[in-house]
Design a protein around this motif. Sequence first.
Motif, PDB file in Angstrom:
ATOM      1  N   ALA A  11       0.716  -1.189  -0.067  1.00 54.88           N
ATOM      2  CA  ALA A  11       0.057  -0.136  -0.010  1.00 54.88           C
ATOM      3  C   ALA A  11       0.858   1.379   0.004  1.00 54.88           C
ATOM      4  O   ALA A  11       0.245   2.337   0.030  1.00 54.88           O
ATOM      5  CB  ALA A  11      -0.769   0.071   1.117  1.00 54.88           C
ATOM      6  N   SER A  12       2.108   0.982  -0.293  1.00 56.80           N
ATOM      7  CA  SER A  12       2.919   2.377  -0.171  1.00 56.80           C
ATOM      8  C   SER A  12       2.769   3.169  -1.449  1.00 56.80           C
ATOM      9  O   SER A  12       2.617   2.642  -2.444  1.00 56.80           O
ATOM     10  CB  SER A  12       4.503   1.798   0.121  1.00 56.80           C
ATOM     11  OG  SER A  12       5.382   2.854   0.142  1.00 56.80           O
ATOM     12  N   ASN A  13       3.150   4.503  -1.290  1.00 61.82           N
ATOM     13  CA  ASN A  13       3.026   5.282  -2.379  1.00 61.82           C
ATOM     14  C   ASN A  13       4.096   5.420  -3.023  1.00 61.82           C
ATOM     15  O   ASN A  13       4.213   6.304  -4.182  1.00 61.82           O
ATOM     16  CB  ASN A  13       2.471   6.618  -1.858  1.00 61.82           C
ATOM     17  CG  ASN A  13       1.188   6.638  -1.350  1.00 61.82           C
ATOM     18  OD1 ASN A  13       0.169   6.376  -1.838  1.00 61.82           O
ATOM     19  ND2 ASN A  13       0.810   7.034   0.054  1.00 61.82           N
ATOM     20  N   ILE A  14       5.457   5.218  -2.463  1.00 68.06           N
ATOM     21  CA  ILE A  14       6.811   5.277  -3.401  1.00 68.06           C
ATOM     22  C   ILE A  14       7.503   3.932  -2.751  1.00 68.06           C
ATOM     23  O   ILE A  14       7.082   3.420  -2.199  1.00 68.06           O
ATOM     24  CB  ILE A  14       7.717   6.526  -2.813  1.00 68.06           C
ATOM     25  CG1 ILE A  14       7.946   6.556  -1.444  1.00 68.06           C
ATOM     26  CG2 ILE A  14       6.814   7.819  -3.079  1.00 68.06           C
ATOM     27  CD1 ILE A  14       8.981   7.381  -0.604  1.00 68.06           C
ATOM     28  N   ALA A  15       8.746   3.751  -3.731  1.00 65.05           N
ATOM     29  CA  ALA A  15       9.486   2.615  -3.619  1.00 65.05           C
ATOM     30  C   ALA A  15      10.445   2.913  -2.508  1.00 65.05           C
ATOM     31  O   ALA A  15      11.272   3.147  -2.554  1.00 65.05           O
ATOM     32  CB  ALA A  15      10.286   2.235  -4.953  1.00 65.05           C
ATOM     33  N   ASP A  16       9.725   2.504  -1.358  1.00 66.77           N
ATOM     34  CA  ASP A  16      10.756   2.897  -0.147  1.00 66.77           C
ATOM     35  C   ASP A  16      10.473   1.500   0.557  1.00 66.77           C
ATOM     36  O   ASP A  16      10.101   0.322   0.441  1.00 66.77           O
ATOM     37  CB  ASP A  16       9.968   4.099   0.661  1.00 66.77           C
ATOM     38  CG  ASP A  16       8.545   3.724   1.194  1.00 66.77           C
ATOM     39  OD1 ASP A  16       8.170   2.666   0.882  1.00 66.77           O
ATOM     40  OD2 ASP A  16       8.124   4.781   1.694  1.00 66.77           O
ATOM     41  N   ALA A  17      10.788   1.731   2.028  1.00 67.52           N
ATOM     42  CA  ALA A  17      11.242   0.541   3.041  1.00 67.52           C
ATOM     43  C   ALA A  17       9.682   0.040   3.192  1.00 67.52           C
ATOM     44  O   ALA A  17       9.346  -1.325   3.247  1.00 67.52           O
ATOM     45  CB  ALA A  17      11.742   1.114   4.518  1.00 67.52           C
ATOM     46  N   GLN A  18       8.513   0.783   3.097  1.00 72.26           N
ATOM     47  CA  GLN A  18       7.441   0.137   3.535  1.00 72.26           C
ATOM     48  C   GLN A  18       6.694  -0.639   2.357  1.00 72.26           C
ATOM     49  O   GLN A  18       6.241  -1.709   2.593  1.00 72.26           O
ATOM     50  CB  GLN A  18       6.251   1.539   3.634  1.00 72.26           C
ATOM     51  CG  GLN A  18       4.887   0.750   3.649  1.00 72.26           C
ATOM     52  CD  GLN A  18       3.756   1.957   3.844  1.00 72.26           C
ATOM     53  OE1 GLN A  18       4.107   3.304   4.130  1.00 72.26           O
ATOM     54  NE2 GLN A  18       2.577   1.579   3.474  1.00 72.26           N
ATOM     55  N   ALA A  19       7.204  -0.117   1.320  1.00 70.50           N
ATOM     56  CA  ALA A  19       6.849  -0.915  -0.100  1.00 70.50           C
ATOM     57  C   ALA A  19       7.424  -2.264  -0.048  1.00 70.50           C
ATOM     58  O   ALA A  19       7.030  -3.374  -0.405  1.00 70.50           O
ATOM     59  CB  ALA A  19       7.088  -0.545  -1.453  1.00 70.50           C
ATOM     60  N   ALA A  20       8.712  -2.289   0.339  1.00 72.77           N
ATOM     61  CA  ALA A  20       9.604  -3.548   0.326  1.00 72.77           C
ATOM     62  C   ALA A  20       9.114  -4.553   1.523  1.00 72.77           C
ATOM     63  O   ALA A  20       9.062  -5.843   1.138  1.00 72.77           O
ATOM     64  CB  ALA A  20      11.167  -3.083   0.924  1.00 72.77           C
ATOM     65  N   TYR A  21       8.962  -3.941   2.474  1.00 67.01           N
ATOM     66  CA  TYR A  21       8.621  -4.842   3.850  1.00 67.01           C
ATOM     67  C   TYR A  21       7.167  -5.577   3.501  1.00 67.01           C
ATOM     68  O   TYR A  21       6.815  -6.443   3.891  1.00 67.01           O
ATOM     69  CB  TYR A  21       8.737  -4.429   5.296  1.00 67.01           C
ATOM     70  CG  TYR A  21       7.941  -3.304   5.732  1.00 67.01           C
ATOM     71  CD1 TYR A  21       6.624  -3.155   5.989  1.00 67.01           C
ATOM     72  CD2 TYR A  21       8.538  -2.191   6.134  1.00 67.01           C
ATOM     73  CE1 TYR A  21       6.026  -2.094   6.406  1.00 67.01           C
ATOM     74  CE2 TYR A  21       8.000  -1.048   6.525  1.00 67.01           C
ATOM     75  CZ  TYR A  21       6.679  -0.850   6.983  1.00 67.01           C
ATOM     76  OH  TYR A  21       5.942  -0.006   7.097  1.00 67.01           O
ATOM     77  N   GLU A  22       6.366  -4.586   2.997  1.00 70.14           N
ATOM     78  CA  GLU A  22       4.716  -5.347   2.946  1.00 70.14           C
ATOM     79  C   GLU A  22       4.794  -6.244   1.606  1.00 70.14           C
ATOM     80  O   GLU A  22       4.124  -7.035   1.616  1.00 70.14           O
ATOM     81  CB  GLU A  22       3.751  -3.895   2.379  1.00 70.14           C
ATOM     82  CG  GLU A  22       3.543  -3.028   3.746  1.00 70.14           C
ATOM     83  CD  GLU A  22       2.744  -1.878   3.395  1.00 70.14           C
ATOM     84  OE1 GLU A  22       2.265  -1.227   4.349  1.00 70.14           O
ATOM     85  OE2 GLU A  22       2.363  -1.753   2.284  1.00 70.14           O
ATOM     86  N   SER A  23       5.476  -5.890   0.634  1.00 68.57           N
ATOM     87  CA  SER A  23       5.716  -6.816  -0.365  1.00 68.57           C
ATOM     88  C   SER A  23       6.279  -8.124  -0.058  1.00 68.57           C
ATOM     89  O   SER A  23       6.108  -9.280  -0.287  1.00 68.57           O
ATOM     90  CB  SER A  23       6.484  -6.232  -1.554  1.00 68.57           C
ATOM     91  OG  SER A  23       5.922  -5.472  -2.124  1.00 68.57           O
ATOM     92  N   GLU A  24       7.422  -7.861   0.874  1.00 72.28           N
ATOM     93  CA  GLU A  24       8.072  -9.318   1.439  1.00 72.28           C
ATOM     94  C   GLU A  24       7.046 -10.025   2.098  1.00 72.28           C
ATOM     95  O   GLU A  24       6.939 -11.169   2.084  1.00 72.28           O
ATOM     96  CB  GLU A  24       9.069  -8.688   2.253  1.00 72.28           C
ATOM     97  CG  GLU A  24      10.031 -10.215   2.893  1.00 72.28           C
ATOM     98  CD  GLU A  24      11.051 -10.537   1.819  1.00 72.28           C
ATOM     99  OE1 GLU A  24      11.709 -11.834   1.804  1.00 72.28           O
ATOM    100  OE2 GLU A  24      11.035 -10.234   0.546  1.00 72.28           O
ATOM    101  N   MET A  25       6.256  -9.308   3.140  1.00 72.99           N
ATOM    102  CA  MET A  25       5.213 -10.136   3.802  1.00 72.99           C
ATOM    103  C   MET A  25       3.929 -10.677   2.796  1.00 72.99           C
ATOM    104  O   MET A  25       3.757 -11.822   3.187  1.00 72.99           O
ATOM    105  CB  MET A  25       4.365  -8.935   4.443  1.00 72.99           C
ATOM    106  CG  MET A  25       5.285  -8.892   5.867  1.00 72.99           C
ATOM    107  SD  MET A  25       5.368  -9.919   6.906  1.00 72.99           S
ATOM    108  CE  MET A  25       3.750 -10.109   7.912  1.00 72.99           C
TER     109      MET A  25
END
Length: 517
Positions: free
Chosen positions: A353-367
């Motif tokens: 659900a992140s708006n940019i390719a940041d740490a949130q995008a990475a850890y949510e995708s990894e989950m």
Amino acid sequence: MITGESRPDRRIRRRTASDNVANQAARSEPYRRLVNPFEPMRLFSDDQVETMHRAALRILEEIGVRVLLPEARQRYKAAGASVDEASRMVKIDRGLVQEALRTAPPAFDLVAPAPHRTQHIAQKHLSVIPVGGPPHVTDIERGKRSGTLEDFRNFAKLSQQFDVIHFLGACIEPQDIPTEFRHLETMLAMLTLGDKAPFIYGRGSPQVRDCFEMVRINAGLSEAEFEARPHSYTVINTNSPLQLDIPMSQGIIDFAAAGQLSIITPFTLAGAMAPITLPGALTQAHAEALAGITLAQIVRAGAPVSYGGFTSNVDMKSGAPAFGTPEYVKAAFGAGQLARHINLPWRSSNVNASNIADAQAAYESEMSLWGAIMGGCNILIHGAGWLEGGLAASYEKFILDVEMLQMFAELFQPVAFSEDEIGVEAIAEAGPGGHFFGTAHTMARYEKAFYTPLVSDWRNFGAWTEDGAKTATERANGLWKKVLREFVPPAKDPAVIEALESFVARRRSEGGAPPIS
């Protein structure tokens, strides 16, 4: 005698960038066909899964599904379902569902234009599809903007380049192409830039017919040969709760009749479009999936279908969808169990659900990936590039996702095991307090011993700083640009390209085909 007293002076040569590229190419060939060696994670007991399945059958029998397409209602009725034309509600007897599950194939091949790209869709196997459907694209230099045909072509090239991506997809909506021609231009891009199986939107029979014809032209198939095996796929989303709209119903009919793959996927958000509890949301989604699967089998017994799972939760403060959450992972595990319960291939997703390719995008995708892959999914959609809850396709996120996917692909590879691999002689050669850099055991293996990352930078702080102190996202930016600069499409007969371009030109002159809703 084993001795560590005398060790030759061996030096490990520093890897260059060209070495890394060559190593990636050599290692990526096994990624073309992935088999997951791990047992799927389980959230529910077998009895609990059966209870949800029976509850879904009860929903279909007692509540039913609203079906907006008259032809679909007629087909349900002819097969024995109870249809109320005034309310457009269809109630489906469990015997009809059970017959559909009996004829739906548990395994099949999705045939690609290049034989080595054909994918076996079955339990334990995993095929990956890139991001699909966002109206926007983004990168760290130009920011968020409307997608164009050039962007679509770029994402097709990126999808073709990496072996861990197995199908081509509807990576973005090219807003610069009118909707009546968009399917023609996107299909032309996929067929001329790639040799993997293509995606086709179910947006009305005229568009689907055009795309089917282009797939046949590309592969040199008669209509009978095309319909004998699946050569393309679509995604069918129900309108949760409990509704099948006109284009989705028509898509099920068109793809089933032609023997092509439908990935039937309810999109349920717990607390908004489905009960707030995970068992409730999964049961409703199961009922909706069974309704679509049943329609496909009514149209053509044995038509290839995949059971889609796309259940997550919402932010109860704002109502916004949330992805990569603990609930999302649990829902993935549960959906996989339900798919295996009815013996069908299961689709899941890599989302955030992140708006940019940041740490949130990475850890949510990894989950999300852990939920999907370790839950045993067979088709992973939105595998690379998804951002902003599916509203944008990110160039950098595509590369970051490929890195994660390749790591999972490496995880799947068997571990070599022998007495020589254990390396007792190497331990003796290194000796107490020594190191293994120069041992014969290491020297014989070091060039191919470990996964070489696309993005990760393992240098120390000083070397990293001297080289520009780039973040992973910045390095991904350079990588996607390099892929596009150096991209070479797969070889194709010029006569086939000419035939495809002529078909598109003719259909454009005839006005194309507007989407139907």
